[in-house]
Design an enzyme around this catalytic site. Structure first.
Site, PDB file in Angstrom:
ATOM      1  N   LYS A 226       0.626  -1.690   0.121  1.00 51.70           N
ATOM      2  CA  LYS A 226       0.116  -0.161   0.017  1.00 51.70           C
ATOM      3  C   LYS A 226       0.823   1.195  -0.058  1.00 51.70           C
ATOM      4  O   LYS A 226       1.748   1.971   1.220  1.00 51.70           O
ATOM      5  CB  LYS A 226      -0.613   0.019   1.179  1.00 51.70           C
ATOM      6  CG  LYS A 226      -1.151   1.469   1.376  1.00 51.70           C
ATOM      7  CD  LYS A 226      -2.875   1.032   2.575  1.00 51.70           C
ATOM      8  CE  LYS A 226      -3.058   2.587   3.073  1.00 51.70           C
ATOM      9  NZ  LYS A 226      -3.909   2.440   4.330  1.00 51.70           N
ATOM     10  N   ASP A 231      -2.547  10.569   3.998  1.00 53.00           N
ATOM     11  CA  ASP A 231      -3.499  10.240   3.547  1.00 53.00           C
ATOM     12  C   ASP A 231      -4.531  10.931   4.502  1.00 53.00           C
ATOM     13  O   ASP A 231      -4.076  11.057   6.393  1.00 53.00           O
ATOM     14  CB  ASP A 231      -3.917   8.304   4.758  1.00 53.00           C
ATOM     15  CG  ASP A 231      -5.405   8.007   5.110  1.00 53.00           C
ATOM     16  OD1 ASP A 231      -6.381   8.782   4.012  1.00 53.00           O
ATOM     17  OD2 ASP A 231      -5.826   7.041   5.474  1.00 53.00           O
ATOM     18  N   LYS A 238      -9.855  13.148   7.893  1.00 48.62           N
ATOM     19  CA  LYS A 238      -9.593  12.804   9.108  1.00 48.62           C
ATOM     20  C   LYS A 238      -9.113  13.646  10.650  1.00 48.62           C
ATOM     21  O   LYS A 238      -8.887  14.952  10.045  1.00 48.62           O
ATOM     22  CB  LYS A 238      -8.297  11.963   9.198  1.00 48.62           C
ATOM     23  CG  LYS A 238      -7.882  11.203   8.387  1.00 48.62           C
ATOM     24  CD  LYS A 238      -6.796  10.328   8.491  1.00 48.62           C
ATOM     25  CE  LYS A 238      -6.475   8.966   7.916  1.00 48.62           C
ATOM     26  NZ  LYS A 238      -6.623   7.102   8.539  1.00 48.62           N
ATOM     27  N   ASP A 249       1.904   6.115   5.535  1.00 46.29           N
ATOM     28  CA  ASP A 249       0.070   5.267   4.806  1.00 46.29           C
ATOM     29  C   ASP A 249       1.204   4.457   3.699  1.00 46.29           C
ATOM     30  O   ASP A 249       0.471   3.864   3.370  1.00 46.29           O
ATOM     31  CB  ASP A 249      -0.456   6.065   4.768  1.00 46.29           C
ATOM     32  CG  ASP A 249      -2.040   5.132   4.845  1.00 46.29           C
ATOM     33  OD1 ASP A 249      -1.802   4.282   5.140  1.00 46.29           O
ATOM     34  OD2 ASP A 249      -3.286   5.755   4.775  1.00 46.29           O
ATOM     35  N   ASP A 308     -12.092   6.911   3.496  1.00 40.29           N
ATOM     36  CA  ASP A 308     -11.096   6.942   4.510  1.00 40.29           C
ATOM     37  C   ASP A 308     -10.501   5.809   4.439  1.00 40.29           C
ATOM     38  O   ASP A 308      -9.265   5.253   5.107  1.00 40.29           O
ATOM     39  CB  ASP A 308     -10.720   7.448   6.250  1.00 40.29           C
ATOM     40  CG  ASP A 308     -10.303   7.483   6.829  1.00 40.29           C
ATOM     41  OD1 ASP A 308      -8.752   7.804   5.810  1.00 40.29           O
ATOM     42  OD2 ASP A 308     -10.072   7.977   8.323  1.00 40.29           O
ATOM     43  N   GLU A 310      -9.355   3.850   1.954  1.00 42.72           N
ATOM     44  CA  GLU A 310      -8.868   4.291   0.950  1.00 42.72           C
ATOM     45  C   GLU A 310      -7.836   2.888   0.090  1.00 42.72           C
ATOM     46  O   GLU A 310      -7.977   2.730  -0.862  1.00 42.72           O
ATOM     47  CB  GLU A 310      -8.073   5.220   0.656  1.00 42.72           C
ATOM     48  CG  GLU A 310      -7.299   5.750   0.871  1.00 42.72           C
ATOM     49  CD  GLU A 310      -6.209   5.180   2.394  1.00 42.72           C
ATOM     50  OE1 GLU A 310      -7.241   5.172   3.277  1.00 42.72           O
ATOM     51  OE2 GLU A 310      -5.773   4.900   3.183  1.00 42.72           O
ATOM     52  N   ARG A 312      -6.972  -0.337   1.306  1.00 45.19           N
ATOM     53  CA  ARG A 312      -8.208  -1.486   0.651  1.00 45.19           C
ATOM     54  C   ARG A 312      -8.364  -1.422  -0.824  1.00 45.19           C
ATOM     55  O   ARG A 312      -8.462  -2.637  -1.416  1.00 45.19           O
ATOM     56  CB  ARG A 312      -9.189  -2.627   1.640  1.00 45.19           C
ATOM     57  CG  ARG A 312     -10.769  -1.502   2.086  1.00 45.19           C
ATOM     58  CD  ARG A 312     -11.487  -1.379   3.159  1.00 45.19           C
ATOM     59  NE  ARG A 312     -10.983  -1.159   4.050  1.00 45.19           N
ATOM     60  CZ  ARG A 312     -11.308  -1.409   5.739  1.00 45.19           C
ATOM     61  NH1 ARG A 312     -12.743  -1.842   5.478  1.00 45.19           N
ATOM     62  NH2 ARG A 312     -10.922  -0.549   6.579  1.00 45.19           N
TER      63      ARG A 312
HETATM   64  N1  BES Z   1      -4.024   4.606   6.973  1.00 43.74           N
HETATM   65  C1  BES Z   1      -5.186   4.458   8.223  1.00 43.74           C
HETATM   66  C2  BES Z   1      -5.354   3.127   8.744  1.00 43.74           C
HETATM   67  C3  BES Z   1      -3.954   3.687   9.353  1.00 43.74           C
HETATM   68  C4  BES Z   1      -4.667   4.477  11.049  1.00 43.74           C
HETATM   69  C5  BES Z   1      -2.826   2.468  10.234  1.00 43.74           C
HETATM   70  C6  BES Z   1      -3.796   4.873  11.575  1.00 43.74           C
HETATM   71  C7  BES Z   1      -2.475   3.052  11.206  1.00 43.74           C
HETATM   72  C8  BES Z   1      -3.111   4.095  12.200  1.00 43.74           C
HETATM   73  C9  BES Z   1      -6.569   3.730   7.100  1.00 43.74           C
HETATM   74  O1  BES Z   1      -6.252   4.822   5.672  1.00 43.74           O
HETATM   75  C10 BES Z   1      -7.421   4.202   7.408  1.00 43.74           C
HETATM   76  O2  BES Z   1      -7.496   5.832   7.676  1.00 43.74           O
HETATM   77  N2  BES Z   1      -8.520   3.344   7.722  1.00 43.74           N
HETATM   78  C11 BES Z   1      -9.441   4.001   8.316  1.00 43.74           C
HETATM   79  C12 BES Z   1     -10.173   2.407   8.390  1.00 43.74           C
HETATM   80  C13 BES Z   1     -11.807   2.705   8.576  1.00 43.74           C
HETATM   81  C14 BES Z   1     -12.240   4.044   8.437  1.00 43.74           C
HETATM   82  C15 BES Z   1     -12.633   1.647   8.437  1.00 43.74           C
HETATM   83  C16 BES Z   1      -9.794   3.617   9.991  1.00 43.74           C
HETATM   84  O3  BES Z   1      -9.002   2.297  10.683  1.00 43.74           O
HETATM   85  O4  BES Z   1      -9.596   4.092  10.953  1.00 43.74           O
HETATM   86 ZN    ZN Z   2      -4.962   4.400   4.785  1.00 45.34          ZN
HETATM   87 MN    MN Z   3      -7.589   5.870   5.261  1.00 44.48          MN
END
Ligand code: BES
Ligand code: ZN
Ligand code: MN
Length: 466
Positions: A226, A231, A238, A249, A308, A310, A312
């Site tokens: 990824k 992000d 966020k 990210d 957010d 994104e 996946r």
């Molecule tokens: N890059 C983030 C995941 C992340 C956040 C990794 C903080 C490490 C620390 C990912 O793109 C994301 O924002 N995931 C969301 C998913 C949710 C919207 C279902 C998350 O984990 O909150």
């Molecule tokens: Zn992300």
């Molecule tokens: Mn995200």
């Protein structure tokens, strides 16, 4: 920067590893002045405790370093603390710690510094390569990890999609690999619609790096990482605290690059393919929106429940592409969910696979080489949570429970033909420095991947090293 070992010199200060129970016997073998200093300082050889001892002229005589008692809880990386504890100079292991190779690797990894924006020319404590270890292999592992750390630590204004793709180009050139990069609207023409949708709002266009190396008819190993250079969360923006670290990210792409460099440098007899979907999840007029529905490479329609989620989306297209040639082994690395960190913390990435033998190999290798990971279940009863109402799939579930598992289940919908597949939900960051792991960007699951590939497919045409 790439830490290396010092050349051997007789003047190196010896480091004696001791435990509370071996301290006394060890002191009997050293000049009496050492024991007097140990008693004066109250040094008890607690794990991680160190002491420098000097001769009557004030020249360094020996370093004593406390180890864990041998056993399951012993941290083989603990001696890595020495690289930051000791004053500049040249040192050598005088006796063996629990695992000489891992202790030496931890030293190299612990002496990493990120100097791009604040040069640091100050001298460091250097270690002479201990006897009986594969010096070149350890220096390669350190270099690969430090490359990944540099990529993660570099902020998004410099680690742009173009810069990350350039890092892949540089690696391909260094190893004689073929590389093709699909950029911008060409992603639509090449049927990679989700990568395009996520990245199209950014100043620099989204892209897919497709690198391959090795004999065409060797077993196919494909790594996917990824590469979200920043992000923001997209329109589902966020909050400030959640965005602060999001330069990391692209940590999955960095780990995949590190693993690829090791596999190529080791001369594994595989046909390696590296796929890096690279985007910035930005906000502007063309941003993809909550409620949008996009086709995916695999043909499944995906509704955007949350912009957010994104990672996946871009992985779905890259994994579908990888899966088309049914590789023997497919692995992906992604800083995919905050839920993974909640479940297991920053240092222990969860991984997911249906393949029991692969799971056992990954867990065993990871713990043997201090690249730890922990298996979580692909619990298919939760698949229904991703069902779309007016599309095949939604990219999020409504409750948010089991967030790392449901993200892994989403990815699994896009993989069916490959023989063995595992997904690593890594954190890519060390929040508080630990032995061999300075604060900042971290390379996770890459060394274990390279070791796994050697174990499964051999090296230099040889059957296997293990
Ligand atoms: N890059 C983030 C995941 C992340 C956040 C990794 C903080 C490490 C620390 C990912 O793109 C994301 O924002 N995931 C969301 C998913 C949710 C919207 C279902 C998350 O984990 O909150
Ligand atoms: Zn992300
Ligand atoms: Mn995200």
């Amino acid at each position: 920067m790439h830490p290396t070992f010092a050349t051997r010199t007789a003047a190196a200060v010896p480091i004696w590893f001791v435990t509370a129970s071996t301290l006394e016997a060890q002191l009997e073998k050293l000049p009496p002045v050492v024991a007097r200093q140990v008693n004066f300082a109250g040094f008890k050889a607690k794990p991680g405790q160190h002491m420098l001892s000097f001769d009557e002229q004030g020249a360094p005589l020996a370093v004593l370093f406390g180890l864990d008692q041998p056993g399951r809880k012993a941290d083989a990386f603990l001696p890595g603390r020495l690289s930051t504890l000791l004053p500049p100079g040249t040192y050598a292991f005088a006796n063996a710690p629990h695992d000489t190779g891992l202790a030496a690797l931890a030293w190299l990894l612990g002496s990493y510094r990120f100097t791009r924006y604040k040069p640091d020319a100050s001298a460091q404590a250097l270690l002479c390569a201990p006897d009986g270890i594969d010096v070149a292999a350890l220096e390669r592992e350190a270099a690969a990890s430090c490359l990944a750390r540099d990529l993660v630590n570099t902020p998004a204004n410099d680690m742009t999609p173009a810069a990350l793709a350039q890092a892949a180009r540089d690696m391909a050139a260094a190893h004689g690999a073929r590389i093709n990069i699909i950029v911008g609207d060409d992603l639509l023409a090449q049927n990679l619609p989700l990568i395009h949708a996520v990245g199209r709002a950014a100043h620099q266009p989204p892209r897919l790096v497709d690198m391959s190396w090795g004999r065409a008819d060797a077993p196919r190993v494909t790594l996917v990482g990824k590469g979200v250079c920043f992000d923001t969360g997209g329109l589902n923006i966020k909050p400030d605290a959640g965005m602060l670290l999001m330069k990391k990210d692209m940590g999955g792409a960095a780990a995949a690059l590190a693993a690829a460099s090791l596999i190529m440098a080791q001369g594994c007899d595989v046909r390696l393919r590296l796929l890096l979907p690279i985007v910035e999840n930005a906000i502007s007029g063309p941003a993809f929106r909550p409620g949008d529905i996009y086709p995916s490479r695999k043909g499944l329609s995906v509704e955007i429940g949350n912009t957010d989620a994104e990672g996946r989306l871009i992985l779905a297209d890259a994994l579908a592409l990888a899966d088309e040639e049914a590789p023997e082994l497919l692995l992906d690395f992604a800083t995919l969910t905050g839920a993974a960190r909640v479940a297991l913390g920053p240092d222990l990435p969860p991984f997911y696979t249906h393949d029991e033998a692969l799971a056992a190999d990954i867990a065993e290798i990871g713990s043997a080489i201090q690249d730890p990971v922990w298996r979580l279940p692909l619990w298919h009863a939760y698949d229904r949570l991703l069902d779309g109402k007016i599309s095949d799939l939604n990219n999020v579930t409504s409750g948010g429970f089991a967030g790392s598992i449901t993200a892994a289940l989403f990815l699994n919908r896009f993989v069916e033909k490959c023989q063995a597949y595992a997904h690593f939900d890594i954190y890519g960051w060390t929040p508080v420095a630990r032995p061999g792991r300075p604060e900042g960007g971290e390379c996770q699951a890459a060394r274990l991947t390279a070791a796994l590939v050697v174990q499964r497919f051999g090296q230099n045409g040889a059957k296997s090293l293990s």
